[in-house]
Motif scaffolding. Structure first.
Motif, PDB file in Angstrom:
ATOM      1  N   TRP A  71     -37.796  -1.503 -31.304  1.00  0.00           N
ATOM      2  CA  TRP A  71     -38.944  -2.138 -31.961  1.00  0.00           C
ATOM      3  C   TRP A  71     -38.564  -3.424 -32.679  1.00  0.00           C
ATOM      4  O   TRP A  71     -39.411  -4.247 -32.972  1.00  0.00           O
ATOM      5  CB  TRP A  71     -39.565  -1.158 -32.973  1.00  0.00           C
ATOM      6  CG  TRP A  71     -40.489  -0.163 -32.369  1.00  0.00           C
ATOM      7  CD1 TRP A  71     -40.183   0.802 -31.442  1.00  0.00           C
ATOM      8  CD2 TRP A  71     -41.889  -0.017 -32.646  1.00  0.00           C
ATOM      9  NE1 TRP A  71     -41.300   1.539 -31.142  1.00  0.00           N
ATOM     10  CE2 TRP A  71     -42.365   1.067 -31.870  1.00  0.00           C
ATOM     11  CE3 TRP A  71     -42.783  -0.679 -33.480  1.00  0.00           C
ATOM     12  CZ2 TRP A  71     -43.694   1.481 -31.900  1.00  0.00           C
ATOM     13  CZ3 TRP A  71     -44.119  -0.249 -33.517  1.00  0.00           C
ATOM     14  CH2 TRP A  71     -44.562   0.817 -32.722  1.00  0.00           C
ATOM     15  N   HIS A  72     -37.297  -3.588 -32.990  1.00  0.00           N
ATOM     16  CA  HIS A  72     -36.901  -4.796 -33.716  1.00  0.00           C
ATOM     17  C   HIS A  72     -36.198  -5.813 -32.839  1.00  0.00           C
ATOM     18  O   HIS A  72     -35.619  -6.779 -33.326  1.00  0.00           O
ATOM     19  CB  HIS A  72     -36.118  -4.411 -34.978  1.00  0.00           C
ATOM     20  CG  HIS A  72     -36.974  -3.556 -35.837  1.00  0.00           C
ATOM     21  ND1 HIS A  72     -38.022  -4.075 -36.550  1.00  0.00           N
ATOM     22  CD2 HIS A  72     -37.047  -2.206 -35.964  1.00  0.00           C
ATOM     23  CE1 HIS A  72     -38.678  -3.073 -37.128  1.00  0.00           C
ATOM     24  NE2 HIS A  72     -38.120  -1.938 -36.780  1.00  0.00           N
ATOM     25  N   TYR A  77     -43.104  -6.872 -28.018  1.00  0.00           N
ATOM     26  CA  TYR A  77     -44.397  -7.474 -28.396  1.00  0.00           C
ATOM     27  C   TYR A  77     -45.526  -6.441 -28.289  1.00  0.00           C
ATOM     28  O   TYR A  77     -46.683  -6.795 -28.106  1.00  0.00           O
ATOM     29  CB  TYR A  77     -44.717  -8.674 -27.506  1.00  0.00           C
ATOM     30  CG  TYR A  77     -43.677  -9.774 -27.586  1.00  0.00           C
ATOM     31  CD1 TYR A  77     -43.655 -10.665 -28.660  1.00  0.00           C
ATOM     32  CD2 TYR A  77     -42.700  -9.928 -26.596  1.00  0.00           C
ATOM     33  CE1 TYR A  77     -42.701 -11.661 -28.750  1.00  0.00           C
ATOM     34  CE2 TYR A  77     -41.740 -10.926 -26.674  1.00  0.00           C
ATOM     35  CZ  TYR A  77     -41.741 -11.788 -27.754  1.00  0.00           C
ATOM     36  OH  TYR A  77     -40.793 -12.776 -27.839  1.00  0.00           O
ATOM     37  N   TYR A  79     -47.790  -2.863 -29.391  1.00  0.00           N
ATOM     38  CA  TYR A  79     -48.433  -2.217 -30.539  1.00  0.00           C
ATOM     39  C   TYR A  79     -48.691  -3.207 -31.681  1.00  0.00           C
ATOM     40  O   TYR A  79     -49.623  -3.974 -31.636  1.00  0.00           O
ATOM     41  CB  TYR A  79     -47.617  -1.019 -31.052  1.00  0.00           C
ATOM     42  CG  TYR A  79     -47.177  -0.080 -29.958  1.00  0.00           C
ATOM     43  CD1 TYR A  79     -48.094   0.753 -29.307  1.00  0.00           C
ATOM     44  CD2 TYR A  79     -45.849  -0.035 -29.539  1.00  0.00           C
ATOM     45  CE1 TYR A  79     -47.694   1.610 -28.300  1.00  0.00           C
ATOM     46  CE2 TYR A  79     -45.444   0.825 -28.530  1.00  0.00           C
ATOM     47  CZ  TYR A  79     -46.372   1.636 -27.913  1.00  0.00           C
ATOM     48  OH  TYR A  79     -45.968   2.458 -26.917  1.00  0.00           O
ATOM     49  N   PHE A  80     -47.849  -3.154 -32.703  1.00  0.00           N
ATOM     50  CA  PHE A  80     -48.035  -3.953 -33.918  1.00  0.00           C
ATOM     51  C   PHE A  80     -46.652  -4.093 -34.542  1.00  0.00           C
ATOM     52  O   PHE A  80     -45.751  -3.331 -34.220  1.00  0.00           O
ATOM     53  CB  PHE A  80     -48.987  -3.233 -34.886  1.00  0.00           C
ATOM     54  CG  PHE A  80     -48.680  -1.765 -35.028  1.00  0.00           C
ATOM     55  CD1 PHE A  80     -47.614  -1.338 -35.815  1.00  0.00           C
ATOM     56  CD2 PHE A  80     -49.421  -0.811 -34.346  1.00  0.00           C
ATOM     57  CE1 PHE A  80     -47.314   0.017 -35.922  1.00  0.00           C
ATOM     58  CE2 PHE A  80     -49.108   0.552 -34.447  1.00  0.00           C
ATOM     59  CZ  PHE A  80     -48.051   0.950 -35.241  1.00  0.00           C
ATOM     60  N   PRO A  81     -46.473  -5.048 -35.456  1.00  0.00           N
ATOM     61  CA  PRO A  81     -45.160  -5.143 -36.089  1.00  0.00           C
ATOM     62  C   PRO A  81     -44.925  -3.942 -36.991  1.00  0.00           C
ATOM     63  O   PRO A  81     -45.865  -3.455 -37.631  1.00  0.00           O
ATOM     64  CB  PRO A  81     -45.271  -6.421 -36.927  1.00  0.00           C
ATOM     65  CG  PRO A  81     -46.719  -6.632 -37.140  1.00  0.00           C
ATOM     66  CD  PRO A  81     -47.425  -6.052 -35.960  1.00  0.00           C
ATOM     67  N   THR A  82     -43.707  -3.454 -37.021  1.00  0.00           N
ATOM     68  CA  THR A  82     -43.367  -2.474 -38.049  1.00  0.00           C
ATOM     69  C   THR A  82     -42.292  -3.103 -38.918  1.00  0.00           C
ATOM     70  O   THR A  82     -41.315  -3.650 -38.425  1.00  0.00           O
ATOM     71  CB  THR A  82     -42.953  -1.113 -37.454  1.00  0.00           C
ATOM     72  OG1 THR A  82     -42.800  -0.195 -38.531  1.00  0.00           O
ATOM     73  CG2 THR A  82     -41.673  -1.174 -36.654  1.00  0.00           C
ATOM     74  N   LYS A 260     -46.288  -2.717 -42.122  1.00  0.00           N
ATOM     75  CA  LYS A 260     -46.491  -3.443 -40.871  1.00  0.00           C
ATOM     76  C   LYS A 260     -45.907  -4.855 -40.968  1.00  0.00           C
ATOM     77  O   LYS A 260     -45.069  -5.238 -40.182  1.00  0.00           O
ATOM     78  CB  LYS A 260     -47.984  -3.552 -40.568  1.00  0.00           C
ATOM     79  CG  LYS A 260     -48.612  -2.245 -40.135  1.00  0.00           C
ATOM     80  CD  LYS A 260     -49.246  -2.350 -38.754  1.00  0.00           C
ATOM     81  CE  LYS A 260     -49.806  -1.033 -38.275  1.00  0.00           C
ATOM     82  NZ  LYS A 260     -51.195  -0.835 -38.702  1.00  0.00           N
ATOM     83  N   TRP A 261     -46.368  -5.640 -41.910  1.00  0.00           N
ATOM     84  CA  TRP A 261     -46.072  -7.076 -41.854  1.00  0.00           C
ATOM     85  C   TRP A 261     -45.464  -7.605 -43.145  1.00  0.00           C
ATOM     86  O   TRP A 261     -45.408  -8.798 -43.344  1.00  0.00           O
ATOM     87  CB  TRP A 261     -47.380  -7.829 -41.544  1.00  0.00           C
ATOM     88  CG  TRP A 261     -47.209  -9.016 -40.681  1.00  0.00           C
ATOM     89  CD1 TRP A 261     -46.078  -9.395 -40.010  1.00  0.00           C
ATOM     90  CD2 TRP A 261     -48.194 -10.009 -40.382  1.00  0.00           C
ATOM     91  NE1 TRP A 261     -46.309 -10.541 -39.307  1.00  0.00           N
ATOM     92  CE2 TRP A 261     -47.590 -10.946 -39.518  1.00  0.00           C
ATOM     93  CE3 TRP A 261     -49.525 -10.197 -40.757  1.00  0.00           C
ATOM     94  CZ2 TRP A 261     -48.272 -12.056 -39.022  1.00  0.00           C
ATOM     95  CZ3 TRP A 261     -50.199 -11.290 -40.257  1.00  0.00           C
ATOM     96  CH2 TRP A 261     -49.584 -12.208 -39.397  1.00  0.00           C
ATOM     97  N   HIS A 338     -44.753 -16.056 -38.167  1.00  0.00           N
ATOM     98  CA  HIS A 338     -45.313 -15.231 -37.094  1.00  0.00           C
ATOM     99  C   HIS A 338     -46.652 -15.786 -36.607  1.00  0.00           C
ATOM    100  O   HIS A 338     -46.931 -15.794 -35.417  1.00  0.00           O
ATOM    101  CB  HIS A 338     -45.488 -13.788 -37.571  1.00  0.00           C
ATOM    102  CG  HIS A 338     -44.293 -12.931 -37.289  1.00  0.00           C
ATOM    103  ND1 HIS A 338     -44.302 -11.569 -37.470  1.00  0.00           N
ATOM    104  CD2 HIS A 338     -43.064 -13.241 -36.831  1.00  0.00           C
ATOM    105  CE1 HIS A 338     -43.113 -11.074 -37.129  1.00  0.00           C
ATOM    106  NE2 HIS A 338     -42.348 -12.063 -36.749  1.00  0.00           N
ATOM    107  N   CYS A 408     -43.908  -9.233 -33.389  1.00  0.00           N
ATOM    108  CA  CYS A 408     -43.404  -8.013 -34.031  1.00  0.00           C
ATOM    109  C   CYS A 408     -42.103  -8.200 -34.799  1.00  0.00           C
ATOM    110  O   CYS A 408     -42.067  -8.000 -36.004  1.00  0.00           O
ATOM    111  CB  CYS A 408     -43.241  -6.914 -32.989  1.00  0.00           C
ATOM    112  SG  CYS A 408     -44.821  -6.284 -32.386  1.00  0.00           S
TER     113      CYS A 408
END
Ligand SMILES: *Cc1c(COP(=O)(O)O)cnc(C)c1O
Length: 437
Positions: A71-72, A77, A79-82, A260-261, A338, A408
């Motif tokens: 995810w990092h 790209y 779902y959403f940023p975690t 998330k952000w 972002h 993300c």
């Protein structure tokens, strides 16, 4: 493991983590494993005899990493940023070390008090109306929930309990089940699935409001449905809306996810209420063993009344570390970066006549598709994800199959976005060439 070994192993683990993150883009962003891959890699049962730390660590690369979606990675790209940052990870270590369970003020005063103040800091950063802040009066205030789903459910259950009490005050003969059977909640047809789920768990009907061409619910449409429902004997009691502006719509509660952000690692969902009595009053239980000398009185907060579980971690440490080490300016710069990258991707898409943008690009998300059928876009997405170079997920917008490009990773730069776009554009060319002309 004693403290001396922990000292050594801890430093090794920090090195492993730093190496992992420094080199993450060399790893394939999405794993190749099939469901059930892991079971055959480890024993059927827990070991009878203790194993060594080396044995465990050896298995991270063998068992875990092959099945990790990174995810990092700057190629992620989906779902959403975690949220993810070094200060937050360090704070989480401290949280684990203190290991307190802050269900009441007395259970660990620092855990409760830092949380209240951090939610005030964050509320001020967002310029929330004063009523949402705890200040020293403590009528309103904030709480860290595990997830937005829990915050929505809490708000819905608090509203349900409030309306039942209000109606019973005038009509003591009406039973709770009778009232609840008439309740109706409203959300947008674009709302996150967790909103509908809160309605299901709360046992109330929920109506999804239609949206306009910008995917927004309009006040007039809501008003019309409210009037119709009242006329039909229903009891409107809850409206959940999503905001990306600061119009607070007479809201009683507000929630968003720093996890998330805002660089605060999961889990950290910030929820504020204007009247804490609404939420506390709905779920208060006071067994003797949880009582203490400073019960909820002005500045004393017992967060167990604000949430579903009893237990809670010292999550505000993550906020404290992150807010201080980034500063407001650092947080703003991060979000603006972002947003800028999303705009950059948008302009790449717009410059290619084969593609279209499917919704306004406001923050860090670009919804786009090939002009053409849903099947065509489904095939394109399959090929993108099968190639494993980047990872995306789709969504449905007004009946159309749409690809989502969400900014993300903290370390995503322009070169990654450019690379992702040329990859997508190349796969699109291949696909379009195969079509009969
Ligand atoms: C991510 C998200 C959710 C769900 O978040 P959790 O914290 O995982 O429950 C709900 N609503 C919106 C608008 C979201 O973006």
């Amino acid at each position: 493991m004693d403290a001396a070994e922990f000292r050594r192993r801890g430093k090794e683990m920090v090195d492993y983590v730093a190496d992992y993150l420094e080199n993450i883009e060399k790893r394939q962003v999405y794993p190749d494993v099939e469901p059930g891959y892991l079971r055959s890699l480890i024993p059927e049962e827990a070991p009878e005899e203790a194993e060594s730390y080396e044995d465990v660590v050896k298995d991270i690369e063998r068992v875990i990493m092959p099945g990790v979606t990174h995810w990092h990675s700057p190629y992620f790209y989906a779902y959403f940023p975690t949220a993810h940052s070094f200060p937050a990870m360090l704070a989480d270590m401290l949280c684990g070390a203190i290991g307190c369970i802050g269900f009441s003020w007395a259970a660990s005063p620092a855990c409760t008090e830092l949380e209240t103040v951090m939610l005030d800091w964050l509320g001020k950063m967002l310029k929330l109306p004063e009523d949402f802040l705890a200040g020293t009066e403590g009528r309103g205030g904030g709480v860290i929930q595990g997830t937005a789903s829990e915050a929505t459910l809490m708000a819905l259950l608090a509203a349900r309990s409030k309306i039942v009490k209000l109606i019973q005050a005038d009509h003591p003969e009406r039973s709770e089940t009778d009232i609840i059977s008439k309740l109706v909640a409203y959300s947008s047809d674009q709302a996150h699935s967790s909103v509908e789920r809160a309605g299901l768990i709360g046992g109330v009907r929920m109506k999804k409001m239609p949206t306009d061409s910008k995917f927004s619910v309009r006040g007039a449409a809501l008003q019309k449905v409210l009037e119709e429902d009242r006329a039909a004997g229903l009891i409107p009691f809850f409206v959940c809306i999503s905001l990306i502006t600061t119009i607070f719509f007479f809201a009683d509660s507000f929630n968003f996810n720093p996890h998330k952000w805002l660089l605060v690692n999961f889990d950290c969902s910030a929820m504020w209420v204007k009247k804490r009595s609404d939420i506390i009053g709905a779920f208060k239980m006071e067994p003797l063993y949880l009582k203490h000398d400073h019960q909820e009185s002005g500045i004393v907060t017992d967060y167990r009344h604000w949430q579903i579980p009893l237990g809670r971690r010292f999550r505000s440490l993550k906020m404290w570390f992150v807010f201080r080490m980034y500063g407001l300016k650092g947080l703003q710069a991060y979000i603006r970066k972002h947003v800028g990258l999303a705009k950059e991707f948008e302009s790449l898409v717009r410059a290619d006549q084969r593609f279209e943008i499917s919704a306004d690009v406001v923050l860090g998300l670009v919804c786009f598709r090939l002009k053409g059928s849903n099947e065509l876009n489904e095939t394109l997405l399959k090929r993108i994800n099968r190639a494993r170079k980047i990872h995306l997920v789709p969504c449905q917008l007004a009946g159309k199959f749409v690809l989502r490009f969400a900014m993300c990773a903290r370390t995503t730069e322009s070169r990654h976005v450019q690379e992702a776009w040329s990859h997508i554009s190349h796969l699109a060319s291949e696909l379009l060439q195969e079509l009969p002309h």
